[in-house]
Structures are given as C-alpha cells and as structure tokens.
Design an enzyme around this catalytic site. Structure first.
Site, PDB file in Angstrom:
ATOM      1  N   HIS A  62       0.854  -1.141  -0.180  1.00 45.97           N
ATOM      2  CA  HIS A  62       0.048   0.002  -0.148  1.00 45.97           C
ATOM      3  C   HIS A  62       0.992   1.276  -0.090  1.00 45.97           C
ATOM      4  O   HIS A  62       0.466   2.427  -0.358  1.00 45.97           O
ATOM      5  CB  HIS A  62      -0.896   0.137   1.205  1.00 45.97           C
ATOM      6  N   VAL A  66       1.366   3.861  -4.280  1.00 44.87           N
ATOM      7  CA  VAL A  66       0.854   5.163  -3.930  1.00 44.87           C
ATOM      8  C   VAL A  66       1.997   6.155  -4.209  1.00 44.87           C
ATOM      9  O   VAL A  66       2.735   6.213  -3.005  1.00 44.87           O
ATOM     10  CB  VAL A  66       0.013   5.534  -2.806  1.00 44.87           C
ATOM     11  N   GLY A  68       4.918   5.734  -4.777  1.00 39.71           N
ATOM     12  CA  GLY A  68       6.458   4.845  -4.650  1.00 39.71           C
ATOM     13  C   GLY A  68       6.505   4.566  -3.287  1.00 39.71           C
ATOM     14  O   GLY A  68       5.884   5.112  -2.332  1.00 39.71           O
ATOM     15  N   SER A  72       5.243   7.124   2.793  1.00 34.62           N
ATOM     16  CA  SER A  72       4.094   8.134   3.052  1.00 34.62           C
ATOM     17  C   SER A  72       3.055   7.557   3.801  1.00 34.62           C
ATOM     18  O   SER A  72       2.211   8.428   4.424  1.00 34.62           O
ATOM     19  CB  SER A  72       3.692   8.759   1.588  1.00 34.62           C
ATOM     20  N   ASP A 229      -5.755 -18.084   2.424  1.00 31.20           N
ATOM     21  CA  ASP A 229      -5.345 -19.547   2.000  1.00 31.20           C
ATOM     22  C   ASP A 229      -5.888 -20.543   3.116  1.00 31.20           C
ATOM     23  O   ASP A 229      -5.284 -20.165   4.056  1.00 31.20           O
ATOM     24  CB  ASP A 229      -3.562 -19.496   2.008  1.00 31.20           C
ATOM     25  N   ASP A 237       3.952 -19.449   0.494  1.00 29.93           N
ATOM     26  CA  ASP A 237       4.353 -20.953  -0.363  1.00 29.93           C
ATOM     27  C   ASP A 237       3.374 -20.998  -1.569  1.00 29.93           C
ATOM     28  O   ASP A 237       2.457 -19.723  -1.550  1.00 29.93           O
ATOM     29  CB  ASP A 237       4.127 -22.108   0.588  1.00 29.93           C
TER      30      ASP A 237
END
Length: 310
Positions: A62, A66, A68, A72, A229, A237
């Site tokens: 996240h 946004v 880079g 931030s 999962d 994995d």
C-alpha cells in the site's frame, strides 16, 4: 481490522521507478548493524504473532503503489492535515509499531541515518523469510517522502478484472508473470473480511464444501474474516495457487487468475512448482520495492516515521 494482506487492492496509478543510488549494503559504512537491528525487531514480533508477515506485506504494498516506496503511508493524520492513513482502504493496515520500534533503536545507534522507507522494505523481506518464503537481498538507500495526501490513494477492489490488473502492472514495466506472483504471494498469508467476497459466496462454481463453510463463517456480526489460504495461512508458499485450481479461491481476483487465458498457465506453473514460485515472488518483491523511490538529496530521513521532520 480490515483484510490483513489485502494485496487485492490493485493500483490505478503508479510512478516510474528510480533506481539510481540504491545499492546492496547501503548502510555498511554509516550504520553497519542496520539490517540486523530491523531483523531482530521483526523476529521478536513475528515470534509472538505469526500474522506479522501479512501485515508487513500489506503495508509495503500500500505504500509503494501510491507515489512510490517513500513511507508516505506511515504518516499519522492530524485534524489540520489528513494523510494516506485517512483513506478507508488503508484503515486496516497495521504493523506500524514494528517500524516504530526498529526506528527507535536505529536512532539510538545511528541517528538520522536509516530511512523509514528502507525499514519497511527490510522488515517485509525478513518477515517473508520467517514465514517460510524466499530469502533474498534488497537494495537500500531510499529516502522518506515529504507528502502524504489522501487524494493520491487510488485503489481498486478485489473484484478487479485480470485485464485491468495487467494494464496497471504493465504501466510500470511488470510482466504478467510478475503480477501473478505478487497477487498470489500476497494472498498466501492473511485474511479477508466477508464483505469483500460476497460475490464468491454466491458463485456456484466455487467448491461446494468451501462455499458452505464460508456462508457459516460469515453469519457472525462485525464482518468476520477468513484465511485467504485455507490450508497454510501462515506460510508464504504456492498453496494459494493450488486452491485456485481447485476452485477454492476466496477472492474474485484470485478466481479470475485461474479462469483467464492470459494467466491460467502461470497459476498452474506456480501451483506445481514451489521453487519457481519462490524465485518469482522474490524477484517481484525486489522490483516492487523500488517503485518510485527517492534517493540522494530528495526527501528526508525522518527521525519519527509517523511525522515529517518539519
């Protein structure tokens, strides 16, 4: 708590990567114990709570998608100035206390030297290895950003199409295989809240036993969550890809990956070759961690990851 490892929030806009001045061992001369300090802090948290890997994966994703990888996302909002944390889909991002603890220790040993952006990158890398995932090196030398604006956050939901995902990843030079590695790798740990996959519960193509289980799990109050999962929820994995093939994908985007002709064979390759998946996921994480980085004299080195220096 919203979805722990919600990598399904696929991005709309990404900026080009800046690779100059990033290098392996960036802190060898200025703060030799930097990576070992971060690693120790991460291990201590992971040893008490195995969901740390999912939390850090989501945090880095996240942050990086946004504007880079500039930390931030770590900036706390104030009444006068909202930040990326103010956006609803970032509300469930957690693990900030891990970054805070590492930063505090680093400031005692090497003041104003190690960036918060690098701490996030190193911490996420180490948490992946602790969860049985690949061990890999990351280049360091990132600087912390000077902007954290809610308007910069452009995130799509878990029902995004494969075509839209491919277009977004392609805009920063990521190929389809890398995209599949990142999405699946992010979903191999963590949970999703029931509100995010109601469309899947109603899908007759889903494995009938899993669908019945999800219906029961989602009857509870306060938007319950389930593991994305179902078999190895705390291990990084290739099991998530096997579940896609078995029509046991929790999220729509995961189910789309096995049904779409442009990604089906890649899912199958990862499902039956854990070594291939781990190698691909490591490469994808290295590449993602260098999206839009600030280096040199750009940005700053924060002394507190939650606030700009000035």
């Amino acid at each position: 708590m919203r979805a722990i490892a919600a990598w399904f929030f696929i991005f709309c806009y990404l900026v080009p990567s800046v690779f100059a001045q990033l290098r392996h061992g960036f802190y060898e001369g200025t703060c030799p114990p930097a990576e070992s300090i971060v690693g120790r802090v991460v291990f201590n948290h992971w040893d008490r709570n195995r969901t740390v890997t999912a939390a850090l994966l989501r945090m880095q994703f996240h942050d990086c998608v946004v504007k880079g990888c500039d930390a931030s996302l770590l900036i706390d909002p104030t009444t006068e100035r909202p930040s990326e944390k103010s956006v609803g889909r970032n509300a469930g991002v957690r693990g900030f206390e891990i970054i805070d603890e590492a930063k505090k220790e680093l400031e005692l040993v090497c003041p104003k030297t190690v960036s918060c952006a690098d701490i996030v990158t190193i911490a996420t890398r180490d948490s992946i290895a602790l969860a049985g995932g690949p061990k890999f090196k990351v280049r360091t030398g990132r600087r912390d950003g000077l902007r954290s604006n809610p308007s910069d956050v452009k995130l799509l939901g878990p029902t995004v199409s494969v075509a839209t995902s491919i277009k977004a990843f392609k805009s920063i030079g990521f190929n389809v295989s890398t995209m599949v590695a990142l999405i699946g790798g992010g979903h191999t740990v963590g949970v999703a809240h029931c509100s995010l996959f109601q469309d899947r519960i109603k899908d007759p193509k889903m494995d009938s036993k899993l669908r019945a289980k999800l219906k029961k799990s989602c009857r509870g109050p306060n938007d319950p969550s389930v593991f994305m999962d179902q078999n190895t929820p705390f291990r990084v994995d290739n099991e998530i890809y096997r579940q896609m093939i078995q029509q046991r994908a929790i999220l729509r985007i995961d189910d789309n990956l096995i049904r779409d002709g442009s990604t089906r064979s890649i899912v199958s390759d990862f499902a039956y070759n854990n070594k291939l998946f781990k190698e691909s996921f490591a490469e994808a994480m290295q590449k993602m961690g260098e999206i839009g980085v600030l280096t040199g004299d750009s940005g700053e080195i924060r002394t507190n990851c939650r606030a700009f220096n000035n």
